[in-house]
Design an enzyme around this catalytic site. Structure first.
Site, PDB file in Angstrom:
ATOM      1  CG  HIS A 169      -5.783   1.116   5.675  1.00 23.22           C
ATOM      2  ND1 HIS A 169      -5.243   2.088   6.489  1.00 23.22           N
ATOM      3  CD2 HIS A 169      -4.770   0.249   5.416  1.00 23.22           C
ATOM      4  CE1 HIS A 169      -3.978   1.826   6.711  1.00 23.22           C
ATOM      5  NE2 HIS A 169      -3.666   0.707   6.084  1.00 23.22           N
ATOM      6  CD  GLU A 191      -3.214  -2.742   8.171  1.00 22.44           C
ATOM      7  OE1 GLU A 191      -2.113  -2.536   7.635  1.00 22.44           O
ATOM      8  OE2 GLU A 191      -4.218  -2.041   7.959  1.00 22.44           O
ATOM      9  CB  ALA A 246       2.306   1.153   3.865  1.00 20.12           C
ATOM     10  CB  SER A 247       6.314   2.878   6.125  1.00 15.92           C
ATOM     11  OG  SER A 247       6.234   1.906   7.150  1.00 15.92           O
ATOM     12  N   GLY A 266       3.652  -2.800  10.468  1.00 17.04           N
ATOM     13  CA  GLY A 266       5.067  -2.930  10.786  1.00 17.04           C
ATOM     14  C   GLY A 266       5.830  -3.959   9.980  1.00 17.04           C
ATOM     15  CG  ASN A 319      -1.781   1.185   1.389  1.00 14.38           C
ATOM     16  OD1 ASN A 319      -1.930   1.974   0.447  1.00 14.38           O
ATOM     17  ND2 ASN A 319      -2.366   1.348   2.554  1.00 14.38           N
ATOM     18  CG  LEU A 320       2.599   2.503  -3.498  1.00 12.36           C
ATOM     19  CD1 LEU A 320       2.847   3.044  -4.902  1.00 12.36           C
ATOM     20  CD2 LEU A 320       3.892   2.030  -2.865  1.00 12.36           C
ATOM     21  CE  LYS A 321      -0.316   3.040   5.298  1.00  9.64           C
ATOM     22  NZ  LYS A 321      -0.042   3.191   6.744  1.00  9.64           N
TER      23      LYS A 321
END
Length: 215
Positions: free
Chosen positions: A85, A133, A194-195, A173, A6-8
């Site tokens: 989400h 999540e 994502a991150s 995470g 997920n690139l948000k």
């Protein structure tokens, strides 16, 4: 294992990440998908990577300014969508409506939830998958599979008790191959992250490291 990135709304290059994900998926045989901003869906899909939307609205064609129409997402090349989400929470009726919209447009679905009880409720709505999540761990350096493995195991048990055809993903995470392997050991059939990729100095290297245990 299914890896959904997920690139948000991170300041990343969605096409570069999608290209890398497509190449690594081909090289490793691991199923990897990318969920970019809605405005980037078509460009990402053109790379050949499996493309997912970050969100769809529970609306049909009509006067719904600012909504994300499921059919438009599919037309742009997406094959699936996240729903609910933790950064885009929906009411239960809207989750149900979004799942109906996704079904209408032929999109695969993953409903996100915070804990095993919510996972069970989400699984009862009939999505293709659910993702557990815990909000406190999202974007952090410690994965849920490491920090609180009981949540992952509980989520798998809760979903299976409702509908054993619903896949369970582990989110929050996730950033390394060790995290991916741990999620699999706890019964998850995929990871949502994502991150760990979108904010990495070298997203391609981060993806390669992530799937290395499966290659």
């Amino acid at each position: 294992m299914f890896v959904l990135v997920n690139l948000k709304a991170y300041p990343s290059d969605p096409v570069a990440i999608a290209t890398a994900a497509h190449e690594i998926a081909d090289e490793s045989g691991v199923r990897i998908a990318v969920a970019p901003q809605a405005a980037h869906l078509e460009r990402v899909a053109e790379t050949g990577v499996e493309t997912w939307a970050q969100h769809i609205s529970s609306v049909e064609h009509g006067s719904h300014t600012g909504s994300t129409l499921a059919e438009a997402v599919a037309d742009a090349g997406a094959v699936g969508t996240l729903v609910n989400h933790s950064e885009r929470r929906l009411r239960l009726a809207d989750i149900d409506g979004a799942l109906d919209a996704a079904d209408r447009a032929g999109l695969e679905t993953i409903v996100c939830a915070n804990n095993p009880d919510q996972i069970g409720a989400a699984a009862a709505l009939g999505p293709d998958g659910v993702a557990v999540e815990p909000p406190a761990l999202i974007g952090g350096d410690v994965s849920v599979s490491q920090a609180d493995p009981e949540i992952v195991e509980g989520a798998v048990e809760a979903a299976t008790a409702v509908d054993d055809s619903v896949d369970v993903l582990c989110g929050a995470g996730i950033s390394s191959g060790e995290d991916l392997a741990a999620a699999g050991d706890l019964g998850a059939s995929g990871v949502l992250l994502a991150s760990g990729v979108a904010k990495a100095d070298d997203p391609r290297a981060a993806l390669a490291d992530l799937v290395e245990p499966l290659a």
